[in-house]
Design a protein around this motif. Structure first.
Motif, mmCIF file in Angstrom:
data_model
loop_
_atom_site.group_PDB
_atom_site.id
_atom_site.type_symbol
_atom_site.label_atom_id
_atom_site.label_comp_id
_atom_site.label_asym_id
_atom_site.label_seq_id
_atom_site.Cartn_x
_atom_site.Cartn_y
_atom_site.Cartn_z
ATOM 1 N N ALA A 30 0.835 -1.207 0.000
ATOM 2 C CA ALA A 30 0.000 0.000 0.000
ATOM 3 C C ALA A 30 0.869 1.256 0.000
ATOM 4 O O ALA A 30 0.572 2.221 -0.718
ATOM 5 C CB ALA A 30 -0.933 -0.006 1.207
ATOM 6 N N ASP A 31 1.953 1.247 0.770
ATOM 7 C CA ASP A 31 2.858 2.397 0.799
ATOM 8 C C ASP A 31 3.485 2.628 -0.573
ATOM 9 O O ASP A 31 3.615 3.766 -1.025
ATOM 10 C CB ASP A 31 3.965 2.203 1.838
ATOM 11 N N GLY A 32 3.881 1.553 -1.243
ATOM 12 C CA GLY A 32 4.463 1.678 -2.581
ATOM 13 C C GLY A 32 3.460 2.216 -3.582
ATOM 14 O O GLY A 32 3.787 3.062 -4.412
ATOM 15 N N ASP A 33 2.224 1.730 -3.489
ATOM 16 C CA ASP A 33 1.174 2.229 -4.382
ATOM 17 C C ASP A 33 0.914 3.709 -4.140
ATOM 18 O O ASP A 33 0.764 4.486 -5.085
ATOM 19 C CB ASP A 33 -0.120 1.437 -4.186
ATOM 20 N N ALA A 34 0.886 4.105 -2.869
ATOM 21 C CA ALA A 34 0.639 5.508 -2.528
ATOM 22 C C ALA A 34 1.782 6.391 -3.014
ATOM 23 O O ALA A 34 1.555 7.482 -3.541
ATOM 24 C CB ALA A 34 0.445 5.666 -1.021
ATOM 25 N N ALA A 35 3.017 5.928 -2.864
ATOM 26 C CA ALA A 35 4.173 6.711 -3.318
ATOM 27 C C ALA A 35 4.135 6.884 -4.834
ATOM 28 O O ALA A 35 4.436 7.953 -5.349
ATOM 29 C CB ALA A 35 5.473 6.041 -2.882
ATOM 30 N N ALA A 64 15.501 9.881 -6.416
ATOM 31 C CA ALA A 64 16.520 8.895 -6.034
ATOM 32 C C ALA A 64 16.201 8.298 -4.667
ATOM 33 O O ALA A 64 16.329 7.088 -4.458
ATOM 34 C CB ALA A 64 17.904 9.536 -6.027
ATOM 35 N N ASN A 65 15.764 9.156 -3.733
ATOM 36 C CA ASN A 65 15.375 8.663 -2.399
ATOM 37 C C ASN A 65 14.185 7.723 -2.504
ATOM 38 O O ASN A 65 14.159 6.667 -1.858
ATOM 39 C CB ASN A 65 15.044 9.829 -1.466
ATOM 40 N N ASP A 66 13.194 8.102 -3.308
ATOM 41 C CA ASP A 66 12.006 7.262 -3.482
ATOM 42 C C ASP A 66 12.374 5.911 -4.091
ATOM 43 O O ASP A 66 11.853 4.873 -3.672
ATOM 44 C CB ASP A 66 10.968 7.967 -4.364
ATOM 45 N N GLU A 67 13.283 5.926 -5.060
ATOM 46 C CA GLU A 67 13.701 4.679 -5.695
ATOM 47 C C GLU A 67 14.452 3.783 -4.708
ATOM 48 O O GLU A 67 14.278 2.563 -4.720
ATOM 49 C CB GLU A 67 14.545 4.965 -6.933
ATOM 50 N N ALA A 68 15.269 4.390 -3.849
ATOM 51 C CA ALA A 68 15.994 3.605 -2.839
ATOM 52 C C ALA A 68 15.017 2.991 -1.844
ATOM 53 O O ALA A 68 15.169 1.822 -1.458
ATOM 54 C CB ALA A 68 17.012 4.486 -2.114
ATOM 55 N N LEU A 69 14.013 3.767 -1.435
ATOM 56 C CA LEU A 69 13.000 3.228 -0.513
ATOM 57 C C LEU A 69 12.201 2.109 -1.167
ATOM 58 O O LEU A 69 11.921 1.084 -0.533
ATOM 59 C CB LEU A 69 12.058 4.343 -0.047
ATOM 60 N N HIS A 72 14.305 -1.007 -1.235
ATOM 61 C CA HIS A 72 14.342 -1.585 0.118
ATOM 62 C C HIS A 72 13.036 -2.312 0.417
ATOM 63 O O HIS A 72 13.039 -3.437 0.935
ATOM 64 C CB HIS A 72 14.602 -0.482 1.144
ATOM 65 N N ASP A 73 11.924 -1.669 0.088
ATOM 66 C CA ASP A 73 10.619 -2.291 0.353
ATOM 67 C C ASP A 73 10.430 -3.563 -0.472
ATOM 68 O O ASP A 73 9.881 -4.549 0.023
ATOM 69 C CB ASP A 73 9.478 -1.303 0.076
ATOM 70 N N LEU A 74 10.890 -3.554 -1.721
ATOM 71 C CA LEU A 74 10.784 -4.759 -2.552
ATOM 72 C C LEU A 74 11.627 -5.896 -1.978
ATOM 73 O O LEU A 74 11.193 -7.053 -1.973
ATOM 74 C CB LEU A 74 11.184 -4.456 -3.992
ATOM 75 N N ASP A 75 12.818 -5.564 -1.477
ATOM 76 C CA ASP A 75 13.650 -6.579 -0.822
ATOM 77 C C ASP A 75 12.958 -7.124 0.423
ATOM 78 O O ASP A 75 12.985 -8.328 0.688
ATOM 79 C CB ASP A 75 15.012 -5.998 -0.429
ATOM 80 N N ARG A 76 12.333 -6.234 1.153
ATOM 81 C CA ARG A 76 11.646 -6.665 2.376
ATOM 82 C C ARG A 76 10.428 -7.528 2.044
ATOM 83 O O ARG A 76 10.168 -8.517 2.724
ATOM 84 C CB ARG A 76 11.235 -5.438 3.203
#
Length: 127
Positions: A30-35, A64-69, A72-76
Motif C-alpha cells: 500500500a505504501d508503494g502504491d501511494a508513493a 533517487a530517495n524514493d527509488e531507494a525506498l 528496500h521495500d521490494l527486498d523486504r
C-alpha cells in the motif's frame, strides 16, 4: 540444531507471526502504491510550470530517495514472502544459511528474518 525449550516456536507464536507478516506485506504494498500515485500527481501538477536547476535537482534527489525506498521495500517483501513460505514448509525459525534456530526475540523484532543474528553480523563484517 535442536532449539532449547525456551526457544521452541509454538503454533500460536507462528500463527501470530504469519498474521504480522501478512499485515506488514500489505502495508508495504500500500505504501508503494501511494508513493507511485503521489509521484504521478506531482509530475502532472508540475508539468506546465517553469522549472529551474534547483527545482530539477530537488526533484531528482527526491526521486533517487524514493527509488531507494522502493528497492528496500521490494527486498523486504521478498523476505516476507520467503518467511511465509518457510511457515508453510514448517521451517520458520530456522536459518536459510546454516539451518540453526533463529532466536525468538530476533523473530519478534524482525518477523521476516531468515538468518541468525550471528550470520547477519558476519555478513556485515565482511562488507
Amino acid at each position: 540444531m535442536n532449539q532449547p525449550d525456551h526457544e521452541i516456536l509454538d503454533e500460536a507464536f507462528i500463527a501470530r507471526q504469519r498474521e504480522r507478516l501478512l499485515r506488514l506485506r500489505a502495508q508495504l504494498i500500500a505504501d508503494g502504491d501511494a508513493a507511485g500515485s503521489e509521484e504521478s500527481t506531482l509530475q502532472t501538477a508540475a508539468g506546465d510550470e517553469p522549472r529551474d536547476a534547483v527545482d530539477d535537482g530537488d526533484r531528482l534527489e527526491q526521486q533517487a530517495n524514493d527509488e531507494a525506498l522502493l528497492a528496500h521495500d521490494l527486498d523486504r517483501i521478498a523476505a516476507i514472502d520467503r518467511a511465509l513460505q518457510k511457515i508453510q514448509e514448517h521451517t520458520y525459525g530456522l536459518s536459510d544459511g546454516n539451518g540453526e534456530p533463529i532466536g525468538r526475540a530476533h523473530l519478534e523484532a524482525v518477523p521476516e528474518a531468515v538468518f541468525t543474528v550471528d550470520e547477519l553480523n558476519a555478513k556485515a563484517r565482511r562488507r
